[in-house]
Scaffold this motif. Structure first.
Motif, short mmCIF file in Angstrom:
data_model
loop_
_atom_site.label_atom_id
_atom_site.label_comp_id
_atom_site.label_asym_id
_atom_site.label_seq_id
_atom_site.Cartn_x
_atom_site.Cartn_y
_atom_site.Cartn_z
N LYS A 51 1.14 -41.11 28.12
CA LYS A 51 1.32 -42.14 27.19
C LYS A 51 0.08 -43.33 27.08
O LYS A 51 -0.19 -44.03 27.99
N ASN A 52 -0.26 -43.29 26.04
CA ASN A 52 -1.70 -44.35 25.81
C ASN A 52 -1.27 -45.22 25.32
O ASN A 52 -0.85 -45.27 23.84
N GLU A 53 -1.49 -46.54 25.80
CA GLU A 53 -1.31 -47.83 25.07
C GLU A 53 -2.33 -48.57 24.97
O GLU A 53 -3.04 -48.95 25.96
N ILE A 54 -2.89 -48.80 23.70
CA ILE A 54 -3.92 -49.60 23.50
C ILE A 54 -3.72 -50.85 22.89
O ILE A 54 -2.96 -50.90 21.54
N THR A 55 -4.12 -52.03 23.34
CA THR A 55 -3.65 -53.34 22.62
C THR A 55 -3.92 -53.45 21.24
O THR A 55 -5.20 -53.03 20.70
N GLY A 56 -3.06 -53.71 20.42
CA GLY A 56 -3.17 -53.85 18.77
C GLY A 56 -3.33 -52.42 18.18
O GLY A 56 -3.68 -52.49 16.86
N GLN A 57 -2.85 -51.43 19.00
CA GLN A 57 -2.91 -50.11 18.33
C GLN A 57 -1.43 -49.45 18.53
O GLN A 57 -0.50 -49.74 19.53
N GLU A 58 -1.01 -48.64 17.80
CA GLU A 58 0.43 -47.76 17.92
C GLU A 58 0.21 -46.98 19.27
O GLU A 58 -0.94 -46.55 19.55
N VAL A 59 1.22 -46.95 20.08
CA VAL A 59 1.06 -46.07 21.06
C VAL A 59 1.31 -44.49 20.66
O VAL A 59 1.70 -44.03 19.80
N SER A 60 0.42 -43.65 21.50
CA SER A 60 0.32 -42.44 21.13
C SER A 60 0.45 -41.69 22.45
O SER A 60 0.26 -42.13 23.52
N VAL A 61 0.67 -40.30 22.22
CA VAL A 61 0.98 -39.51 23.59
C VAL A 61 0.15 -38.31 23.40
O VAL A 61 -0.06 -37.48 22.37
N SER A 62 -0.39 -37.97 24.70
CA SER A 62 -1.09 -36.66 24.88
C SER A 62 -0.40 -35.72 25.84
O SER A 62 0.21 -36.36 26.81
N LYS A 63 -0.06 -34.52 25.60
CA LYS A 63 0.30 -33.58 26.58
C LYS A 63 -0.52 -32.26 26.81
O LYS A 63 -1.16 -31.82 25.85
N TRP A 64 -0.48 -32.06 27.95
CA TRP A 64 -1.18 -30.64 28.29
C TRP A 64 -0.80 -30.02 29.55
O TRP A 64 -0.18 -30.52 30.32
N CYS A 65 -1.39 -28.72 29.90
CA CYS A 65 -1.26 -28.05 31.06
C CYS A 65 -2.27 -28.44 31.99
O CYS A 65 -3.53 -28.77 31.64
N SER A 66 -2.23 -28.52 33.17
CA SER A 66 -3.19 -29.02 34.22
C SER A 66 -2.82 -28.15 35.72
O SER A 66 -1.76 -28.02 36.07
N SER A 67 -3.98 -28.19 36.37
CA SER A 67 -3.98 -27.40 37.69
C SER A 67 -3.47 -28.73 38.64
O SER A 67 -3.08 -28.44 39.84
N THR A 68 -3.76 -30.07 38.38
CA THR A 68 -3.52 -31.20 39.31
C THR A 68 -2.92 -31.95 38.33
O THR A 68 -2.76 -31.98 37.09
N CYS A 69 -2.24 -33.15 38.97
CA CYS A 69 -1.51 -34.06 38.39
C CYS A 69 -2.56 -35.25 38.26
O CYS A 69 -2.74 -35.70 39.46
N PRO A 70 -3.09 -35.69 37.22
CA PRO A 70 -3.84 -37.00 37.20
C PRO A 70 -3.03 -38.05 37.45
O PRO A 70 -1.90 -38.23 37.37
N LYS A 71 -3.95 -39.04 37.67
CA LYS A 71 -3.08 -40.38 38.06
C LYS A 71 -3.23 -41.45 36.71
O LYS A 71 -3.98 -41.12 35.67
N SER A 72 -2.29 -42.17 36.64
CA SER A 72 -2.30 -43.11 35.68
C SER A 72 -3.43 -44.02 35.84
O SER A 72 -3.92 -44.44 36.89
N SER A 73 -3.89 -44.90 34.75
CA SER A 73 -5.24 -45.65 34.74
C SER A 73 -4.77 -46.83 33.90
O SER A 73 -4.13 -46.72 32.73
N GLU A 74 -5.59 -47.84 34.25
CA GLU A 74 -5.63 -49.16 33.37
C GLU A 74 -7.20 -49.39 32.85
O GLU A 74 -7.98 -49.17 33.85
N LYS A 75 -7.35 -49.61 31.71
CA LYS A 75 -8.90 -49.92 31.37
C LYS A 75 -8.59 -51.05 30.44
O LYS A 75 -7.63 -51.54 30.12
N LYS A 76 -9.82 -51.74 30.14
CA LYS A 76 -9.90 -53.00 29.28
C LYS A 76 -9.22 -52.81 28.01
O LYS A 76 -9.66 -51.62 27.38
N GLY A 77 -8.34 -53.45 27.71
CA GLY A 77 -7.55 -53.23 26.15
C GLY A 77 -6.38 -52.23 26.37
O GLY A 77 -5.73 -52.13 25.30
N GLY A 78 -5.95 -51.60 27.58
CA GLY A 78 -4.89 -50.92 27.49
C GLY A 78 -4.81 -50.13 28.73
O GLY A 78 -5.43 -50.27 29.84
N LYS A 79 -3.60 -49.16 28.76
CA LYS A 79 -3.41 -48.43 29.78
C LYS A 79 -2.84 -47.25 29.62
O LYS A 79 -2.47 -46.62 28.57
#
Length: 120
Positions: A51-79
């Motif tokens: 779930k991609n949340e960027i300040t001032g923008q509509e929330v979007s979602v990305s979905k995919w297959c993976s061999s590992t489970c990535p970690k959540s992250s926070e960056k400037k202006g969103g998470k």
């Protein structure tokens, strides 16, 4: 003979996946209908939803297959909130509600032991 259902349940829970996982896949989608069903490679064991949340923008979602489970992250202006699951199409739907097979299996085993113990 009473132990047969318990053995059968335990065996079913221990069996590993024999075929490839199926997940939903999309990039920065605003609706689940924008995602498509894909067959993952044999190396992939997770369906991932971010779930991609960027300040001032509509929330979007990305979905995919993976061999590992990535970690959540926070960056400037969103998470980016990441969730992973390991059953077919488990990263689908708008709600993001996940079922836990481990919890379901534990409850089933506890029920079987109760029935065997009490003789119901």
């Amino acid at each position: 003979m009473k132990q047969f259902p318990v053995v059968l349940v335990v065996a079913a829970l221990c069996v590993q996946r024999a075929t490839s996982l199926w997940c939903y896949q999309c990039e920065n989608a605003h609706y689940h209908k924008d995602c498509k069903e894909v067959k993952c490679s044999d190396m992939d064991s997770y369906c991932v939803t971010a779930k991609n949340e960027i300040t001032g923008q509509e929330v979007s979602v990305s979905k995919w297959c993976s061999s590992t489970c990535p970690k959540s992250s926070e960056k400037k202006g969103g998470k980016r909130e990441v969730s992973c699951c390991q059953s077919d199409y488990c990263n689908g739907g708008a709600s993001g509600v996940r079922s836990s097979f481990a919890l379901l299996g534990t409850a089933l085993l506890a029920s079987c032991f109760y029935v065997l113990r009490t003789g119901l």
